[in-house]
Motif scaffolding. Structure first.
Motif, PDB file in Angstrom:
ATOM      1  N   ARG A   1       0.835  -1.204   0.000  1.00 36.87           N
ATOM      2  CA  ARG A   1       0.000   0.000   0.000  1.00 36.87           C
ATOM      3  C   ARG A   1       0.868   1.251   0.000  1.00 36.87           C
ATOM      4  NH1 ARG A   1      -5.412  -1.489   1.907  1.00 36.87           N
ATOM      5  NH2 ARG A   1      -5.368  -3.534   2.910  1.00 36.87           N
ATOM      6  N   ASP A   2       0.257   2.372  -0.369  1.00 37.60           N
ATOM      7  CA  ASP A   2       0.948   3.650  -0.261  1.00 37.60           C
ATOM      8  C   ASP A   2       1.322   3.901   1.200  1.00 37.60           C
ATOM      9  OD1 ASP A   2       0.798   4.535  -2.993  1.00 37.60           O
ATOM     10  OD2 ASP A   2      -1.346   4.803  -2.680  1.00 37.60           O
ATOM     11  N   ALA A   3       2.503   4.479   1.411  1.00 35.77           N
ATOM     12  CA  ALA A   3       3.038   4.787   2.751  1.00 35.77           C
ATOM     13  C   ALA A   3       3.353   3.527   3.556  1.00 35.77           C
ATOM     14  CB  ALA A   3       2.083   5.681   3.539  1.00 35.77           C
ATOM     15  N   ALA A   4       3.584   2.411   2.856  1.00 33.15           N
ATOM     16  CA  ALA A   4       3.949   1.174   3.558  1.00 33.15           C
ATOM     17  C   ALA A   4       5.433   1.117   3.882  1.00 33.15           C
ATOM     18  CB  ALA A   4       3.553  -0.044   2.723  1.00 33.15           C
TER      19      ALA A   4
ATOM     20  N   GLN B   1       1.908  13.118   8.155  1.00 37.03           N
ATOM     21  CA  GLN B   1       3.288  13.605   8.221  1.00 37.03           C
ATOM     22  C   GLN B   1       3.724  14.167   6.876  1.00 37.03           C
ATOM     23  OE1 GLN B   1       5.158   9.994   9.621  1.00 37.03           O
ATOM     24  NE2 GLN B   1       5.155  10.684  11.759  1.00 37.03           N
ATOM     25  N   ARG B   2       3.305  13.494   5.797  1.00 40.28           N
ATOM     26  CA  ARG B   2       3.634  13.998   4.457  1.00 40.28           C
ATOM     27  C   ARG B   2       2.954  15.335   4.192  1.00 40.28           C
ATOM     28  NH1 ARG B   2       3.154   8.657   0.471  1.00 40.28           N
ATOM     29  NH2 ARG B   2       4.826   7.431   1.443  1.00 40.28           N
ATOM     30  N   ARG B   3       1.727  15.458   4.663  1.00 39.24           N
ATOM     31  CA  ARG B   3       0.959  16.677   4.405  1.00 39.24           C
ATOM     32  C   ARG B   3       1.559  17.888   5.101  1.00 39.24           C
ATOM     33  NH1 ARG B   3      -2.850  19.875   6.417  1.00 39.24           N
ATOM     34  NH2 ARG B   3      -2.838  18.812   8.434  1.00 39.24           N
ATOM     35  N   THR B   4       2.090  17.687   6.314  1.00 41.52           N
ATOM     36  CA  THR B   4       2.565  18.803   7.128  1.00 41.52           C
ATOM     37  C   THR B   4       4.071  19.045   7.047  1.00 41.52           C
ATOM     38  OG1 THR B   4       2.743  17.324   9.059  1.00 41.52           O
ATOM     39  CG2 THR B   4       0.670  18.530   8.765  1.00 41.52           C
ATOM     40  N   ASP B   5       4.819  18.083   6.534  1.00 40.00           N
ATOM     41  CA  ASP B   5       6.278  18.216   6.465  1.00 40.00           C
ATOM     42  C   ASP B   5       6.679  18.700   5.076  1.00 40.00           C
ATOM     43  OD1 ASP B   5       9.015  17.984   6.388  1.00 40.00           O
ATOM     44  OD2 ASP B   5       9.089  16.009   7.316  1.00 40.00           O
ATOM     45  N   PRO B   6       7.258  19.911   4.961  1.00 35.08           N
ATOM     46  CA  PRO B   6       7.633  20.432   3.634  1.00 35.08           C
ATOM     47  C   PRO B   6       8.659  19.574   2.909  1.00 35.08           C
ATOM     48  CG  PRO B   6       8.556  21.786   5.395  1.00 35.08           C
ATOM     49  CD  PRO B   6       7.580  20.856   6.040  1.00 35.08           C
ATOM     50  N   LEU B   7       9.419  18.759   3.652  1.00 37.98           N
ATOM     51  CA  LEU B   7      10.407  17.884   3.029  1.00 37.98           C
ATOM     52  C   LEU B   7       9.778  16.596   2.494  1.00 37.98           C
ATOM     53  CD1 LEU B   7      13.339  18.211   5.595  1.00 37.98           C
ATOM     54  CD2 LEU B   7      13.027  19.444   3.440  1.00 37.98           C
ATOM     55  N   ARG B   8       8.535  16.327   2.874  1.00 39.08           N
ATOM     56  CA  ARG B   8       7.876  15.086   2.446  1.00 39.08           C
ATOM     57  C   ARG B   8       6.634  15.327   1.591  1.00 39.08           C
ATOM     58  NH1 ARG B   8       7.754  11.390   8.006  1.00 39.08           N
ATOM     59  NH2 ARG B   8       9.899  11.799   8.672  1.00 39.08           N
ATOM     60  N   GLN B   9       6.251  16.589   1.429  1.00 39.34           N
ATOM     61  CA  GLN B   9       5.000  16.879   0.732  1.00 39.34           C
ATOM     62  C   GLN B   9       4.975  16.354  -0.695  1.00 39.34           C
ATOM     63  OE1 GLN B   9       4.402  21.104   1.172  1.00 39.34           O
ATOM     64  NE2 GLN B   9       3.501  20.908   3.220  1.00 39.34           N
ATOM     65  N   TRP B  10       6.143  16.248  -1.315  1.00 39.67           N
ATOM     66  CA  TRP B  10       6.208  15.753  -2.690  1.00 39.67           C
ATOM     67  C   TRP B  10       5.741  14.301  -2.787  1.00 39.67           C
ATOM     68  CZ3 TRP B  10       9.238  11.516  -3.827  1.00 39.67           C
ATOM     69  CH2 TRP B  10      10.195  11.156  -2.875  1.00 39.67           C
ATOM     70  N   LYS B  11       5.788  13.584  -1.662  1.00 39.09           N
ATOM     71  CA  LYS B  11       5.371  12.179  -1.654  1.00 39.09           C
ATOM     72  C   LYS B  11       3.856  12.013  -1.674  1.00 39.09           C
ATOM     73  CE  LYS B  11       9.291  10.152   0.875  1.00 39.09           C
ATOM     74  NZ  LYS B  11       9.644   9.297   2.038  1.00 39.09           N
ATOM     75  N   LEU B  12       3.131  13.070  -1.332  1.00 36.02           N
ATOM     76  CA  LEU B  12       1.681  12.975  -1.202  1.00 36.02           C
ATOM     77  C   LEU B  12       1.020  13.229  -2.555  1.00 36.02           C
ATOM     78  CD1 LEU B  12      -0.418  12.462   1.031  1.00 36.02           C
ATOM     79  CD2 LEU B  12      -0.652  14.938   1.247  1.00 36.02           C
ATOM     80  N   SER B  13       0.328  12.210  -3.078  1.00 31.33           N
ATOM     81  CA  SER B  13      -0.320  12.320  -4.378  1.00 31.33           C
ATOM     82  C   SER B  13      -1.836  12.268  -4.223  1.00 31.33           C
ATOM     83  CB  SER B  13       0.129  11.175  -5.286  1.00 31.33           C
ATOM     84  OG  SER B  13      -0.377   9.930  -4.802  1.00 31.33           O
TER      85      SER B  13
END
Length: 273
Positions: free
Chosen positions: A52-55, A168-180
């Motif tokens: 799954r996504d984020a696994a 965490q992806r939504r709120t972290d500017p270093l991880r936001q690119w991972k959120l599709s």
């Protein structure tokens, strides 16, 4: 920054990270030996990372490949097929990325997109999905018969942990690119993904390329158990006899074990796998 300048909580976290890195490094050193063996004897190894996504697939791939010689391994993460690729034999775009002798290829998602993501989001027709499910096992058997070692890993994360990682992806500017956009729908479509996971494991698990399911809510344990599992697939020169490759029965499951658990959960109206 010196550790004495950190808060007690930061010191505790730093020590945990240090301990975990030390535990991983002994297996990463063995992976280097395995890669050298593969290069020396012109072997071919494919490792498929599904789930799954984020696994936690990306995290595990990063740890597995961290010390490998970049000349002799590749990470393949294909995007959407082009218009030309849509007209081709489905497996064609994946075959051209398969390893030559002496090489390791890590597929960050693979041809199993057609077994999981595509049918859930209607990216393929029912007929295309059925054709894939009919032909994927012979395709893999042929690959193995021609000398490729194929390791298939499915990473299983809890629904609550997936939601936390999305946040965490939504709120972290270093991880936001991972959120599709697909990620945003994953929680609401949890049950559909469970059904496709069940069908995939049941229909595509076979002797020449069995599925291994890895519980990945704890990323450190997932990384550790993945390395152990990979190292157990091939006997290689210089293998340390002191290293423990015994799988953790709470983390690593065969497809048969996972299917039995999923049947039990279904009977009890539980959907967490």
């Amino acid at each position: 920054m010196q550790i004495e300048n950190l808060t007690n909580e930061q010191q505790k976290e730093a020590l945990i990270n240090y301990s975990e890195n030390i535990a991983l490094e002994q297996y990463q050193a063995e992976l280097v030996k395995l890669q050298q063996h593969i290069e020396r004897y012109k072997l071919k190894l494919i490792i498929v990372f599904e789930g799954r996504d984020a696994a936690g697939k990306g995290s595990v791939i990063g740890s597995v490949s961290r010390y490998l010689n970049p000349k002799h391994y590749r990470i393949v993460a294909l995007g959407r097929p082009s218009e030309e690729e849509r007209t081709q034999w489905y497996f064609q775009r994946y075959v051209k990325h398969c390893p030559h002798g002496g090489e390791v290829v890590l597929f960050d998602r693979s041809w199993y997109n057609r077994a999981m993501v595509e049918p859930v989001f209607n990216f393929c027709s029912e007929e295309e999905h059925e054709i894939f499910m009919k032909h994927v096992v012979p395709f893999e058997e042929s690959m193995v018969d021609h000398g490729t070692v194929l390791v298939k890993l499915y990473f299983s994360v809890k629904k609550e942990k997936q939601a936390l990682r999305f946040e965490q992806r939504r709120t972290d500017p270093l991880r936001q690119w991972k959120l599709s956009e697909i990620d945003l729908q994953a929680q609401s479509m949890w049950e559909q993904f469970t059904t496709t996971k069940y069908n995939m494991l049941k229909q595509t698990n076979h002797e020449k390329a069995p599925w291994y399911v890895i519980r990945s809510s704890d990323k450190h344990k997932a990384r550790l158990e993945t390395m152990k599992l990979i190292l157990s697939q091939i006997e290689y020169d210089g293998k340390s006899r002191a290293i423990d490759l015994t799988p953790d029965a709470k983390i690593v499951f065969t497809a048969s074990q996972e299917l039995k658990l999923m049947d039990i959960h279904k009977l009890n109206n539980i959907d967490k796998l």
